[in-house]
Design an enzyme around this catalytic site. Structure first.
Site, PDB file in Angstrom:
ATOM      1  N   ASP A 106       0.799   0.402  -7.730  1.00  0.00           N
ATOM      2  CA  ASP A 106       0.728  -0.901  -8.631  1.00  0.00           C
ATOM      3  C   ASP A 106      -0.131  -2.278  -7.983  1.00  0.00           C
ATOM      4  OD1 ASP A 106       3.225  -1.727  -7.755  1.00  0.00           O
ATOM      5  OD2 ASP A 106       2.955  -3.401  -9.099  1.00  0.00           O
ATOM      6  N   ASP A 109       2.566  -2.674  -2.775  1.00  0.00           N
ATOM      7  CA  ASP A 109       3.561  -1.699  -2.514  1.00  0.00           C
ATOM      8  C   ASP A 109       3.281  -0.173  -2.570  1.00  0.00           C
ATOM      9  OD1 ASP A 109       3.829  -1.343  -5.065  1.00  0.00           O
ATOM     10  OD2 ASP A 109       5.597  -2.934  -5.347  1.00  0.00           O
ATOM     11  N   TYR A 257      11.030  -6.164 -12.187  1.00  0.00           N
ATOM     12  CA  TYR A 257       9.752  -5.810 -11.689  1.00  0.00           C
ATOM     13  C   TYR A 257       8.642  -6.039 -13.098  1.00  0.00           C
ATOM     14  CZ  TYR A 257      12.307  -4.471  -7.936  1.00  0.00           C
ATOM     15  OH  TYR A 257      13.125  -4.526  -6.582  1.00  0.00           O
ATOM     16  N   GLU A 496      -1.012 -11.528  -3.434  1.00  0.00           N
ATOM     17  CA  GLU A 496      -0.852 -10.093  -3.601  1.00  0.00           C
ATOM     18  C   GLU A 496      -1.790  -9.487  -4.748  1.00  0.00           C
ATOM     19  OE1 GLU A 496       2.699  -6.541  -4.334  1.00  0.00           O
ATOM     20  OE2 GLU A 496       3.158  -8.718  -4.712  1.00  0.00           O
TER      21      GLU A 496
END
Length: 523
Positions: A106, A109, A257, A496
Protein backbone atom coordinates in the site's frame (compact mmCIF):
# COMPACT_ATOMS: atom_id res chain seq x y z
CA UNK A 1 -46.77 69.88 -58.75
CA UNK A 2 -47.73 66.16 -59.19
CA UNK A 3 -44.05 65.08 -59.30
CA UNK A 4 -43.32 66.84 -56.01
CA UNK A 5 -46.31 65.12 -54.34
CA UNK A 6 -45.06 61.65 -55.41
CA UNK A 7 -41.65 62.44 -53.99
CA UNK A 8 -43.11 63.48 -50.63
CA UNK A 9 -45.22 60.28 -50.52
CA UNK A 10 -42.17 58.06 -51.20
CA UNK A 11 -40.23 59.74 -48.35
CA UNK A 12 -43.13 59.18 -45.99
CA UNK A 13 -43.27 55.47 -46.69
CA UNK A 14 -39.50 55.19 -46.23
CA UNK A 15 -39.77 56.84 -42.82
CA UNK A 16 -42.51 54.39 -41.77
CA UNK A 17 -40.39 51.40 -42.86
CA UNK A 18 -37.37 52.67 -40.92
CA UNK A 19 -39.48 53.11 -37.76
CA UNK A 20 -40.98 49.62 -38.14
CA UNK A 21 -37.51 48.10 -38.64
CA UNK A 22 -36.23 49.80 -35.51
CA UNK A 23 -39.17 48.52 -33.49
CA UNK A 24 -38.74 44.94 -34.76
CA UNK A 25 -35.00 45.10 -34.09
CA UNK A 26 -35.59 46.29 -30.55
CA UNK A 27 -38.04 43.43 -29.94
CA UNK A 28 -35.56 40.83 -31.30
CA UNK A 29 -32.75 42.21 -29.15
CA UNK A 30 -34.99 42.13 -26.08
CA UNK A 31 -36.05 38.53 -26.77
CA UNK A 32 -32.44 37.41 -27.31
CA UNK A 33 -31.32 39.13 -24.13
CA UNK A 34 -34.09 37.47 -22.15
CA UNK A 35 -33.16 34.05 -23.54
CA UNK A 36 -29.52 34.72 -22.79
CA UNK A 37 -30.37 35.72 -19.24
CA UNK A 38 -32.41 32.56 -18.81
CA UNK A 39 -29.72 30.27 -20.18
CA UNK A 40 -26.24 31.55 -19.43
CA UNK A 41 -24.05 34.59 -19.25
CA UNK A 42 -22.07 33.03 -22.08
CA UNK A 43 -22.94 30.52 -24.77
CA UNK A 44 -22.18 26.92 -23.88
CA UNK A 45 -18.72 25.88 -25.00
CA UNK A 46 -18.51 23.58 -28.03
CA UNK A 47 -18.35 19.85 -27.42
CA UNK A 48 -14.74 18.61 -27.63
CA UNK A 49 -14.02 16.15 -30.41
CA UNK A 50 -11.58 13.20 -30.35
CA UNK A 51 -8.34 13.66 -28.37
CA UNK A 52 -6.75 16.90 -29.46
CA UNK A 53 -3.36 18.49 -28.92
CA UNK A 54 -1.25 16.80 -26.25
CA UNK A 55 -0.14 18.74 -23.16
CA UNK A 56 3.41 17.42 -22.98
CA UNK A 57 3.97 18.23 -19.29
CA UNK A 58 0.88 16.28 -18.22
CA UNK A 59 1.73 13.45 -20.63
CA UNK A 60 5.20 13.11 -19.12
CA UNK A 61 3.82 13.31 -15.58
CA UNK A 62 1.22 10.62 -16.37
CA UNK A 63 3.86 8.24 -17.71
CA UNK A 64 5.90 8.75 -14.55
CA UNK A 65 2.94 8.45 -12.16
CA UNK A 66 1.86 5.11 -13.60
CA UNK A 67 5.29 3.63 -12.91
CA UNK A 68 4.69 3.71 -9.16
CA UNK A 69 2.33 0.77 -9.58
CA UNK A 70 5.30 -1.22 -10.90
CA UNK A 71 7.29 -0.14 -7.86
CA UNK A 72 4.55 -1.49 -5.56
CA UNK A 73 3.86 -4.85 -7.19
CA UNK A 74 4.16 -8.02 -5.17
CA UNK A 75 4.55 -11.50 -6.61
CA UNK A 76 6.54 -12.92 -9.49
CA UNK A 77 7.20 -9.89 -11.63
CA UNK A 78 6.57 -10.20 -15.35
CA UNK A 79 8.32 -7.80 -17.71
CA UNK A 80 9.75 -6.06 -14.68
CA UNK A 81 10.41 -2.41 -15.49
CA UNK A 82 12.09 -1.55 -12.18
CA UNK A 83 15.69 -2.75 -12.08
CA UNK A 84 15.84 -2.54 -8.29
CA UNK A 85 12.66 -4.57 -7.76
CA UNK A 86 12.38 -8.36 -7.80
CA UNK A 87 10.00 -11.16 -6.89
CA UNK A 88 8.46 -10.95 -3.41
CA UNK A 89 5.54 -12.21 -1.36
CA UNK A 90 5.48 -15.44 -3.34
CA UNK A 91 4.06 -17.46 -0.44
CA UNK A 92 1.37 -14.96 0.50
CA UNK A 93 -1.90 -16.80 1.08
CA UNK A 94 -0.28 -20.21 1.45
CA UNK A 95 -1.75 -20.76 4.92
CA UNK A 96 -5.22 -20.69 3.33
CA UNK A 97 -3.99 -22.61 0.26
CA UNK A 98 -4.75 -19.62 -1.97
CA UNK A 99 -2.41 -17.60 -4.18
CA UNK A 100 -2.26 -14.03 -2.88
CA UNK A 101 1.21 -13.33 -4.23
CA UNK A 102 -0.04 -10.53 -6.50
CA UNK A 103 -1.59 -7.27 -5.40
CA UNK A 104 0.35 -4.22 -4.31
CA UNK A 105 2.00 -2.99 -1.15
CA UNK A 106 0.00 0.00 0.00
CA UNK A 107 2.78 2.48 0.83
CA UNK A 108 6.38 2.37 2.02
CA UNK A 109 5.91 -0.88 3.92
CA UNK A 110 5.12 -4.46 2.86
CA UNK A 111 1.49 -4.70 3.95
CA UNK A 112 -1.34 -5.57 1.62
CA UNK A 113 -4.39 -3.74 2.93
CA UNK A 114 -7.47 -4.76 0.96
CA UNK A 115 -9.54 -1.66 1.70
CA UNK A 116 -7.26 0.98 0.10
CA UNK A 117 -6.08 -1.51 -2.54
CA UNK A 118 -9.65 -2.02 -3.76
CA UNK A 119 -10.21 1.74 -3.82
CA UNK A 120 -7.06 2.08 -5.94
CA UNK A 121 -8.52 -0.41 -8.41
CA UNK A 122 -11.90 1.33 -8.55
CA UNK A 123 -10.37 4.74 -9.26
CA UNK A 124 -7.99 3.27 -11.83
CA UNK A 125 -10.94 1.57 -13.55
CA UNK A 126 -12.96 4.79 -13.54
CA UNK A 127 -10.03 6.65 -15.07
CA UNK A 128 -9.65 4.11 -17.86
CA UNK A 129 -13.39 4.12 -18.58
CA UNK A 130 -13.59 7.92 -18.76
CA UNK A 131 -10.22 8.78 -20.24
CA UNK A 132 -8.99 5.65 -21.95
CA UNK A 133 -8.87 7.39 -25.32
CA UNK A 134 -6.72 10.15 -23.87
CA UNK A 135 -4.42 7.67 -22.12
CA UNK A 136 -4.10 5.74 -25.37
CA UNK A 137 -3.15 8.93 -27.20
CA UNK A 138 0.02 9.07 -25.07
CA UNK A 139 0.59 5.26 -24.98
CA UNK A 140 -0.36 4.85 -21.31
CA UNK A 141 -3.57 2.83 -21.59
CA UNK A 142 -1.93 -0.59 -21.68
CA UNK A 143 0.29 0.03 -18.61
CA UNK A 144 -2.78 1.21 -16.70
CA UNK A 145 -4.78 -1.87 -17.67
CA UNK A 146 -1.87 -4.16 -16.72
CA UNK A 147 -1.59 -2.55 -13.28
CA UNK A 148 -5.33 -2.79 -12.74
CA UNK A 149 -5.37 -6.50 -13.55
CA UNK A 150 -2.46 -7.08 -11.15
CA UNK A 151 -4.75 -5.87 -8.38
CA UNK A 152 -7.96 -7.55 -9.52
CA UNK A 153 -6.15 -10.91 -9.88
CA UNK A 154 -5.39 -10.58 -6.17
CA UNK A 155 -8.95 -9.51 -5.28
CA UNK A 156 -10.49 -12.46 -7.12
CA UNK A 157 -8.31 -14.91 -5.19
CA UNK A 158 -8.96 -13.08 -1.91
CA UNK A 159 -12.70 -13.76 -2.29
CA UNK A 160 -12.36 -17.41 -1.25
CA UNK A 161 -16.11 -18.07 -0.89
CA UNK A 162 -19.39 -16.19 -1.21
CA UNK A 163 -19.26 -14.74 2.30
CA UNK A 164 -15.53 -14.77 3.01
CA UNK A 165 -13.05 -12.12 1.86
CA UNK A 166 -9.39 -11.89 2.86
CA UNK A 167 -8.80 -8.19 3.54
CA UNK A 168 -5.21 -8.08 4.82
CA UNK A 169 -1.94 -9.92 4.24
CA UNK A 170 0.71 -9.43 6.92
CA UNK A 171 0.82 -8.33 10.54
CA UNK A 172 1.22 -4.53 10.58
CA UNK A 173 2.73 -4.51 14.06
CA UNK A 174 5.47 -6.95 13.10
CA UNK A 175 5.84 -5.52 9.61
CA UNK A 176 6.48 -2.00 10.90
CA UNK A 177 9.19 -3.26 13.26
CA UNK A 178 11.26 -4.26 10.24
CA UNK A 179 13.13 -2.19 7.69
CA UNK A 180 14.04 -4.49 4.81
CA UNK A 181 13.49 -4.95 1.10
CA UNK A 182 10.31 -6.83 0.13
CA UNK A 183 12.47 -9.33 -1.73
CA UNK A 184 14.26 -10.19 1.53
CA UNK A 185 11.46 -10.13 4.11
CA UNK A 186 11.23 -13.10 6.44
CA UNK A 187 8.50 -11.98 8.83
CA UNK A 188 5.29 -14.03 9.03
CA UNK A 189 2.43 -13.04 6.73
CA UNK A 190 -0.85 -13.93 8.50
CA UNK A 191 -4.20 -13.43 6.75
CA UNK A 192 -7.14 -11.42 8.05
CA UNK A 193 -10.66 -12.01 6.74
CA UNK A 194 -14.23 -10.74 7.05
CA UNK A 195 -17.10 -13.23 7.08
CA UNK A 196 -20.63 -13.65 8.44
CA UNK A 197 -19.37 -13.68 12.05
CA UNK A 198 -17.01 -10.76 11.54
CA UNK A 199 -18.66 -8.64 8.83
CA UNK A 200 -16.99 -5.91 6.84
CA UNK A 201 -19.56 -4.22 4.62
CA UNK A 202 -17.17 -1.35 3.86
CA UNK A 203 -14.28 -3.42 2.55
CA UNK A 204 -16.54 -6.01 0.88
CA UNK A 205 -18.58 -3.33 -0.90
CA UNK A 206 -15.45 -1.43 -2.00
CA UNK A 207 -14.09 -4.68 -3.41
CA UNK A 208 -17.41 -5.21 -5.19
CA UNK A 209 -17.10 -1.70 -6.67
CA UNK A 210 -13.55 -2.47 -7.82
CA UNK A 211 -14.62 -5.68 -9.52
CA UNK A 212 -17.75 -4.20 -11.12
CA UNK A 213 -15.87 -1.22 -12.55
CA UNK A 214 -12.97 -3.42 -13.72
CA UNK A 215 -15.45 -5.78 -15.42
CA UNK A 216 -16.36 -2.86 -17.67
CA UNK A 217 -12.70 -2.17 -18.47
CA UNK A 218 -12.12 -5.75 -19.63
CA UNK A 219 -15.56 -6.40 -21.16
CA UNK A 220 -14.31 -6.21 -24.76
CA UNK A 221 -10.66 -7.23 -24.46
CA UNK A 222 -11.17 -10.17 -22.07
CA UNK A 223 -14.89 -11.07 -21.78
CA UNK A 224 -14.31 -14.26 -19.76
CA UNK A 225 -12.27 -12.38 -17.16
CA UNK A 226 -14.86 -9.60 -17.16
CA UNK A 227 -17.63 -12.10 -16.39
CA UNK A 228 -15.59 -13.55 -13.53
CA UNK A 229 -15.12 -10.10 -12.03
CA UNK A 230 -18.81 -9.29 -12.32
CA UNK A 231 -19.84 -12.57 -10.69
CA UNK A 232 -17.59 -11.84 -7.70
CA UNK A 233 -18.86 -8.25 -7.53
CA UNK A 234 -22.48 -9.39 -7.29
CA UNK A 235 -21.67 -11.98 -4.62
CA UNK A 236 -19.68 -9.51 -2.54
CA UNK A 237 -22.42 -6.89 -2.72
CA UNK A 238 -24.98 -9.37 -1.42
CA UNK A 239 -22.59 -10.31 1.40
CA UNK A 240 -21.86 -6.67 2.25
CA UNK A 241 -25.54 -5.72 2.32
CA UNK A 242 -26.90 -8.80 4.09
CA UNK A 243 -24.29 -8.91 6.86
CA UNK A 244 -23.95 -5.25 7.67
CA UNK A 245 -21.13 -4.05 9.87
CA UNK A 246 -17.86 -2.15 9.71
CA UNK A 247 -14.66 -4.13 9.43
CA UNK A 248 -13.08 -1.66 11.86
CA UNK A 249 -15.53 -2.84 14.53
CA UNK A 250 -15.25 -6.51 13.64
CA UNK A 251 -11.43 -6.33 13.59
CA UNK A 252 -10.37 -3.54 15.97
CA UNK A 253 -6.68 -4.00 15.10
CA UNK A 254 -7.20 -2.33 11.71
CA UNK A 255 -8.25 0.94 13.35
CA UNK A 256 -4.62 2.05 13.69
CA UNK A 257 -4.04 1.81 9.96
CA UNK A 258 -7.08 2.06 7.66
CA UNK A 259 -9.92 2.74 10.02
CA UNK A 260 -13.30 2.95 8.31
CA UNK A 261 -15.67 5.66 9.53
CA UNK A 262 -18.70 3.82 8.14
CA UNK A 263 -19.88 1.34 5.52
CA UNK A 264 -22.95 3.13 4.18
CA UNK A 265 -21.05 5.11 1.55
CA UNK A 266 -19.41 1.97 0.17
CA UNK A 267 -22.80 0.25 -0.22
CA UNK A 268 -24.06 3.16 -2.35
CA UNK A 269 -20.76 3.29 -4.27
CA UNK A 270 -20.88 -0.43 -5.05
CA UNK A 271 -24.55 -0.32 -6.07
CA UNK A 272 -23.82 2.58 -8.42
CA UNK A 273 -20.97 0.71 -10.10
CA UNK A 274 -23.03 -2.46 -10.36
CA UNK A 275 -25.78 -0.48 -12.08
CA UNK A 276 -23.27 0.79 -14.64
CA UNK A 277 -21.83 -2.71 -15.11
CA UNK A 278 -25.13 -4.57 -15.41
CA UNK A 279 -27.86 -2.10 -16.35
CA UNK A 280 -29.94 -3.79 -13.65
CA UNK A 281 -32.26 -1.14 -12.21
CA UNK A 282 -32.46 -2.84 -8.83
CA UNK A 283 -28.99 -1.43 -8.14
CA UNK A 284 -30.09 2.02 -9.31
CA UNK A 285 -33.16 1.83 -7.07
CA UNK A 286 -30.95 0.72 -4.18
CA UNK A 287 -28.75 3.81 -4.49
CA UNK A 288 -31.47 6.37 -5.22
CA UNK A 289 -34.31 5.05 -3.07
CA UNK A 290 -34.57 4.25 0.63
CA UNK A 291 -30.86 3.53 1.07
CA UNK A 292 -29.98 6.80 -0.63
CA UNK A 293 -32.30 8.67 1.71
CA UNK A 294 -30.66 7.05 4.73
CA UNK A 295 -27.02 6.99 3.66
CA UNK A 296 -26.29 9.55 0.93
CA UNK A 297 -26.23 12.65 3.13
CA UNK A 298 -27.76 14.67 0.27
CA UNK A 299 -27.03 18.36 0.38
CA UNK A 300 -23.86 18.00 2.43
CA UNK A 301 -20.67 17.91 0.34
CA UNK A 302 -17.77 15.76 1.55
CA UNK A 303 -14.19 14.98 0.53
CA UNK A 304 -13.47 11.97 -1.69
CA UNK A 305 -11.00 9.45 -0.29
CA UNK A 306 -10.30 5.76 0.34
CA UNK A 307 -12.54 6.07 3.40
CA UNK A 308 -15.40 8.24 2.09
CA UNK A 309 -16.96 7.47 -1.30
CA UNK A 310 -19.99 9.79 -1.12
CA UNK A 311 -18.60 12.56 -3.35
CA UNK A 312 -17.45 9.97 -5.87
CA UNK A 313 -20.90 8.38 -5.89
CA UNK A 314 -22.54 11.78 -6.39
CA UNK A 315 -20.38 12.52 -9.43
CA UNK A 316 -20.72 8.97 -10.80
CA UNK A 317 -24.52 9.12 -10.62
CA UNK A 318 -24.49 12.67 -12.02
CA UNK A 319 -23.26 11.19 -15.30
CA UNK A 320 -26.54 9.19 -15.38
CA UNK A 321 -28.42 12.46 -14.90
CA UNK A 322 -26.38 14.23 -17.59
CA UNK A 323 -26.47 11.52 -20.25
CA UNK A 324 -29.71 9.77 -19.38
CA UNK A 325 -30.48 6.10 -19.04
CA UNK A 326 -33.75 4.31 -19.66
CA UNK A 327 -35.97 4.46 -16.61
CA UNK A 328 -33.90 7.03 -14.70
CA UNK A 329 -35.49 10.32 -15.74
CA UNK A 330 -37.35 12.38 -13.16
CA UNK A 331 -35.91 10.26 -10.34
CA UNK A 332 -35.95 12.38 -7.20
CA UNK A 333 -32.97 10.66 -5.63
CA UNK A 334 -30.89 11.03 -8.78
CA UNK A 335 -31.65 14.75 -8.82
CA UNK A 336 -30.47 15.05 -5.23
CA UNK A 337 -27.20 13.28 -6.06
CA UNK A 338 -26.56 15.78 -8.86
CA UNK A 339 -27.43 18.77 -6.67
CA UNK A 340 -25.00 17.51 -4.05
CA UNK A 341 -22.33 17.01 -6.72
CA UNK A 342 -22.82 20.68 -7.64
CA UNK A 343 -22.36 21.53 -3.96
CA UNK A 344 -19.06 19.62 -4.04
CA UNK A 345 -17.93 21.74 -7.00
CA UNK A 346 -19.13 24.94 -5.32
CA UNK A 347 -17.01 24.08 -2.28
CA UNK A 348 -13.96 24.39 -4.52
CA UNK A 349 -14.86 27.57 -6.44
CA UNK A 350 -13.66 30.20 -6.86
CA UNK A 351 -11.27 29.36 -4.02
CA UNK A 352 -11.75 26.64 -1.46
CA UNK A 353 -12.08 28.14 2.02
CA UNK A 354 -9.57 25.52 3.17
CA UNK A 355 -6.92 26.41 0.59
CA UNK A 356 -3.38 27.51 1.36
CA UNK A 357 -2.22 30.98 0.33
CA UNK A 358 -1.09 29.51 -3.00
CA UNK A 359 -4.46 27.88 -3.67
CA UNK A 360 -3.83 24.24 -2.74
CA UNK A 361 -6.87 22.65 -1.16
CA UNK A 362 -5.72 21.62 2.29
CA UNK A 363 -7.74 19.27 4.49
CA UNK A 364 -5.40 17.04 6.46
CA UNK A 365 -1.91 17.42 7.88
CA UNK A 366 -1.15 13.76 7.20
CA UNK A 367 -0.89 12.98 3.47
CA UNK A 368 -2.10 16.46 2.61
CA UNK A 369 -2.06 15.98 -1.19
CA UNK A 370 -4.61 13.18 -1.19
CA UNK A 371 -7.68 15.41 -0.91
CA UNK A 372 -6.79 18.20 -3.38
CA UNK A 373 -5.83 15.69 -6.08
CA UNK A 374 -8.98 13.61 -5.50
CA UNK A 375 -11.15 16.75 -5.52
CA UNK A 376 -9.52 17.93 -8.75
CA UNK A 377 -10.13 14.53 -10.35
CA UNK A 378 -13.86 14.75 -9.57
CA UNK A 379 -13.87 18.34 -10.82
CA UNK A 380 -12.52 17.44 -14.25
CA UNK A 381 -15.04 14.63 -14.55
CA UNK A 382 -17.92 16.96 -13.75
CA UNK A 383 -16.67 19.68 -16.07
CA UNK A 384 -16.37 17.14 -18.91
CA UNK A 385 -19.95 15.96 -18.33
CA UNK A 386 -21.02 19.61 -18.62
CA UNK A 387 -19.01 20.21 -21.78
CA UNK A 388 -20.25 17.10 -23.55
CA UNK A 389 -23.91 17.91 -22.77
CA UNK A 390 -23.41 21.63 -23.48
CA UNK A 391 -24.40 22.54 -19.93
CA UNK A 392 -23.14 26.14 -19.77
CA UNK A 393 -22.77 26.74 -16.05
CA UNK A 394 -23.38 25.86 -12.43
CA UNK A 395 -24.50 28.46 -9.93
CA UNK A 396 -22.87 28.83 -6.52
CA UNK A 397 -24.36 31.41 -4.14
CA UNK A 398 -25.52 33.54 -7.05
CA UNK A 399 -22.24 33.29 -8.98
CA UNK A 400 -21.92 31.36 -12.23
CA UNK A 401 -19.06 29.03 -13.09
CA UNK A 402 -18.44 27.42 -16.47
CA UNK A 403 -16.80 24.08 -17.26
CA UNK A 404 -13.69 26.10 -18.07
CA UNK A 405 -13.70 27.58 -14.55
CA UNK A 406 -13.96 24.13 -13.00
CA UNK A 407 -11.17 22.75 -15.20
CA UNK A 408 -8.99 25.74 -14.33
CA UNK A 409 -9.30 24.77 -10.65
CA UNK A 410 -8.32 21.19 -11.44
CA UNK A 411 -5.26 22.34 -13.40
CA UNK A 412 -4.19 24.56 -10.51
CA UNK A 413 -4.05 21.56 -8.18
CA UNK A 414 -2.14 19.44 -10.71
CA UNK A 415 0.30 22.25 -11.40
CA UNK A 416 0.92 22.73 -7.69
CA UNK A 417 1.81 19.05 -7.36
CA UNK A 418 4.15 19.26 -10.35
CA UNK A 419 6.15 22.23 -9.08
CA UNK A 420 4.11 25.44 -9.32
CA UNK A 421 4.30 26.07 -5.59
CA UNK A 422 6.29 28.22 -3.11
CA UNK A 423 8.83 25.41 -2.65
CA UNK A 424 9.42 25.22 -6.42
CA UNK A 425 9.56 21.44 -6.20
CA UNK A 426 7.62 18.56 -7.66
CA UNK A 427 5.91 16.21 -5.22
CA UNK A 428 5.83 13.55 -7.95
CA UNK A 429 9.07 11.61 -7.65
CA UNK A 430 10.95 11.53 -10.93
CA UNK A 431 9.21 14.54 -12.44
CA UNK A 432 11.07 17.79 -12.96
CA UNK A 433 14.48 18.85 -11.72
CA UNK A 434 13.64 18.96 -8.01
CA UNK A 435 11.66 16.28 -6.18
CA UNK A 436 11.94 14.42 -2.81
CA UNK A 437 15.13 12.41 -2.41
CA UNK A 438 14.38 10.78 0.95
CA UNK A 439 11.07 9.05 0.23
CA UNK A 440 9.84 6.95 3.16
CA UNK A 441 9.97 3.67 1.28
CA UNK A 442 11.92 0.59 2.37
CA UNK A 443 12.75 -0.82 -1.04
CA UNK A 444 13.86 2.54 -2.39
CA UNK A 445 16.05 3.28 0.63
CA UNK A 446 18.11 0.07 0.66
CA UNK A 447 20.74 -0.76 -2.00
CA UNK A 448 19.91 -3.85 -4.04
CA UNK A 449 23.14 -5.61 -3.03
CA UNK A 450 22.81 -4.84 0.71
CA UNK A 451 22.55 -7.84 3.02
CA UNK A 452 20.09 -6.86 5.73
CA UNK A 453 17.63 -8.58 7.99
CA UNK A 454 14.57 -7.25 9.76
CA UNK A 455 16.42 -5.11 12.31
CA UNK A 456 19.81 -4.17 10.87
CA UNK A 457 18.13 -2.57 7.86
CA UNK A 458 17.18 0.41 10.03
CA UNK A 459 20.60 1.87 9.31
CA UNK A 460 19.17 2.79 5.91
CA UNK A 461 16.15 4.50 7.45
CA UNK A 462 18.45 6.82 9.42
CA UNK A 463 21.09 7.19 6.72
CA UNK A 464 21.86 10.82 5.76
CA UNK A 465 22.29 9.75 2.13
CA UNK A 466 19.48 10.09 -0.44
CA UNK A 467 17.65 6.92 -1.47
CA UNK A 468 19.85 4.77 -3.73
CA UNK A 469 16.75 3.71 -5.72
CA UNK A 470 14.22 6.14 -7.17
CA UNK A 471 10.60 5.31 -6.35
CA UNK A 472 9.53 6.61 -9.75
CA UNK A 473 5.99 7.94 -9.81
CA UNK A 474 5.52 8.15 -6.07
CA UNK A 475 3.24 10.97 -4.98
CA UNK A 476 4.45 11.83 -1.49
CA UNK A 477 2.28 13.11 1.34
CA UNK A 478 2.87 16.78 0.61
CA UNK A 479 3.32 20.15 2.33
CA UNK A 480 2.07 21.49 5.64
CA UNK A 481 -0.57 24.22 5.76
CA UNK A 482 2.16 26.88 5.94
CA UNK A 483 3.58 25.40 2.72
CA UNK A 484 6.76 23.98 4.15
CA UNK A 485 8.13 20.54 3.38
CA UNK A 486 10.81 18.55 5.20
CA UNK A 487 12.45 15.97 2.96
CA UNK A 488 13.47 13.45 5.61
CA UNK A 489 13.01 9.68 5.46
CA UNK A 490 11.74 9.66 9.06
CA UNK A 491 9.07 12.21 8.18
CA UNK A 492 6.47 9.69 7.00
CA UNK A 493 3.71 12.28 7.38
CA UNK A 494 5.09 14.23 4.42
CA UNK A 495 7.31 11.89 2.40
CA UNK A 496 5.52 8.52 2.41
CA UNK A 497 3.78 7.65 -0.89
CA UNK A 498 0.77 5.38 -1.40
CA UNK A 499 -0.93 3.56 -4.26
CA UNK A 500 -4.26 5.30 -3.63
CA UNK A 501 -2.54 8.70 -3.94
CA UNK A 502 -1.16 7.53 -7.26
CA UNK A 503 -4.59 6.34 -8.44
CA UNK A 504 -6.27 9.73 -8.06
CA UNK A 505 -3.23 11.49 -9.57
CA UNK A 506 -3.32 9.19 -12.61
CA UNK A 507 -7.00 10.04 -12.93
CA UNK A 508 -6.35 13.77 -12.75
CA UNK A 509 -3.43 13.74 -15.19
CA UNK A 510 -5.33 11.53 -17.66
CA UNK A 511 -8.13 14.08 -17.72
CA UNK A 512 -5.73 16.93 -18.45
CA UNK A 513 -3.35 15.33 -20.93
CA UNK A 514 -5.60 16.37 -23.83
CA UNK A 515 -9.22 17.32 -24.47
CA UNK A 516 -11.96 14.93 -25.50
CA UNK A 517 -15.71 14.61 -25.09
CA UNK A 518 -16.89 12.39 -22.24
CA UNK A 519 -18.08 8.89 -23.08
CA UNK A 520 -21.85 8.75 -22.72
CA UNK A 521 -21.92 5.09 -21.71
CA UNK A 522 -19.34 2.68 -20.34
CA UNK A 523 -20.86 -0.25 -22.24
Amino acid sequence: MGEKSRSKGWCGWLLVLVIVALIVGAIVIAINKKQSDNNSDDDAAPVPGPPGAISQNYAEALKIALQFFDVQKSGKLVNNKMSWRGDSGLKDGSEAKVDLSKGMYDAGDHMKFGFPMAFTATVLSWTILEYGDQMDAVNQLTPAQDSLKWITDFLINAHISDNVLIVQVGDPEKDHKCWDRPEDMTETRPLTQVNTSFPGSDVAAETAAAMASASLVFRTSNPTYSSTLLRHAKQLFIFADKYRGSYSESIPEVQNYYNSTGYEDELLWAASWLFHATGDHSYFDYATGKNGQEFANWGSPTWFSWDNKLAGTQVLLSRVSFFGSKGTSNNDGLGKYRKTAVAVMCGLLPDSPTATKSGLVWVSEWNSLQHPVAAAFLATLYSDFMLTTRTPKITCSGKSFTPSDIRKFARSQADYVLGDNPMKMSFLVGYGDKYPQYVHHRGASIPVNAKTGCNDGFEWLTSPKPNPNVAVGALVGGPFLNETFIDSRNNSMQVEPSTYNSAVLVGLLSSLVTTSSAVQSFT
